[in-house]
Design an enzyme around this catalytic site. Sequence first.
Site, PDB file in Angstrom:
ATOM      1  N   THR A 214       8.599   1.020  -0.372  1.00 23.02           N
ATOM      2  CA  THR A 214       9.305  -0.211  -0.780  1.00 23.02           C
ATOM      3  C   THR A 214       9.385  -0.177  -2.308  1.00 23.02           C
ATOM      4  O   THR A 214       9.190   0.874  -2.914  1.00 23.02           O
ATOM      5  CB  THR A 214       8.503  -1.460  -0.342  1.00 23.02           C
TER       6      THR A 214
ATOM      7  N   PHE B 200       8.842  -5.511   2.508  1.00 31.15           N
ATOM      8  CA  PHE B 200       8.396  -6.062   3.801  1.00 31.15           C
ATOM      9  C   PHE B 200       9.013  -7.438   4.055  1.00 31.15           C
ATOM     10  O   PHE B 200       9.449  -7.740   5.160  1.00 31.15           O
ATOM     11  CB  PHE B 200       6.864  -6.234   3.834  1.00 31.15           C
TER      12      PHE B 200
ATOM     13  N   PRO C 101      -1.413  -2.547   6.019  1.00 25.14           N
ATOM     14  CA  PRO C 101      -0.639  -1.300   5.980  1.00 25.14           C
ATOM     15  C   PRO C 101      -1.182  -0.293   4.971  1.00 25.14           C
ATOM     16  O   PRO C 101      -1.768  -0.660   3.948  1.00 25.14           O
ATOM     17  CB  PRO C 101       0.760  -1.752   5.541  1.00 25.14           C
TER      18      PRO C 101
ATOM     19  N   TYR D 280      -6.837  -4.369  -7.166  1.00 25.37           N
ATOM     20  CA  TYR D 280      -5.863  -4.513  -6.072  1.00 25.37           C
ATOM     21  C   TYR D 280      -6.607  -4.478  -4.727  1.00 25.37           C
ATOM     22  O   TYR D 280      -6.417  -5.351  -3.874  1.00 25.37           O
ATOM     23  CB  TYR D 280      -4.799  -3.408  -6.132  1.00 25.37           C
TER      24      TYR D 280
ATOM     25  N   ASN E 297       3.232 -12.807   2.405  1.00 28.15           N
ATOM     26  CA  ASN E 297       3.560 -11.418   2.074  1.00 28.15           C
ATOM     27  C   ASN E 297       3.631 -11.158   0.570  1.00 28.15           C
ATOM     28  O   ASN E 297       3.368 -10.045   0.119  1.00 28.15           O
ATOM     29  CB  ASN E 297       4.908 -11.077   2.744  1.00 28.15           C
TER      30      ASN E 297
END
Length: 254
Positions: free
Chosen positions: A188, A18, A183, A153, A87
């Site tokens: 990724t 990202f 999201p 997480y 981010n």
Amino acid sequence: MIDCSSETVVVTGASSGFGEAIARRYAKHGAKLILAARRMDRLEKLKGELGVPSHLVELDVRNRDAVEKAFGRLPADFANVTILVNNAGLALGLEPAHKVNLDDWQTMIDTNVTGLVTVTRTLLPGMVERDKGHIVNIGSVAGNYPYPGGNVYGGTKAFVKQFSLALRSDLLGANVRVTNIEPGMADTEFSLTRFKGNKAEADKVYQGVEALTADDIAETVFWSTALPAHVNINRIEVMPTQQAFAGFKVERRS
Ligand code: NDP
Ligand code: 8X3
């Protein structure tokens, strides 16, 4: 074409996924960039491709002294930060809570929570002083819905959501916007990191699914900051069309 030449954008975790896509998105519109991550080789390569003034910061967001040094004393040309994209972050492991490696939990908390608040606290006073700014945090659907193995997480991303909303309360009157982007599954290096370099495991996550791309998230971030200054997008939850919610699970013993 939206002109971002008056914007100075900080992107943490700009070395892949990202963050890299977000840097490219703002560069296309002429913004000045401050790009931070641990992998400087990746940042150097990216800088060479962007074609806009870019200040690189080799940074582990877990290191408070390093964050304060990097963002507390920016070169004059980059000092007036207008957009911060928090981010940098990661998930480690997918084991149930009683089997996880405690170090992995600590790393996620140190990065996703402590790192994010440290960067925010360092850059926020300047935005308030200048009466202009936008903080975009990268949360996750994992902060909204539990799933097996998401434990800490998900907890860190729930923190990011609540912290974002709390910032809105504190910043009323300061002309600083705050947005939490949440999201779902995006292709990724996220899973490669989660599975500690096991590419076969990571690839399985995205197999047969048109997952979100880093560009999809860059577009969402960019859109939220390109709206007129009187518009604050509080939260955006975005998922692939091919991902949705599971029902409750019930353990039946007879
Ligand atoms: P990537 O693994 O591709 O990127 C993660 C980025 O974070 C890298 O640039 C990495 O840089 C940086 N980073 C990690 N730890 C640190 C640290 N201690 N200090 C500085 N930078 C760090 O994954 P994504 O792009 O997918 O992840 C970006 C964000 O999006 C994360 O916060 C993640 O939780 C979130 N997210 C991801 C989703 C997905 O499915 N992909 C969905 C929802 C949210 P370096 O290693 O060079 O330091
Ligand atoms: C990443 C999305 O669903 O793997 O935050 O937790 S998920």
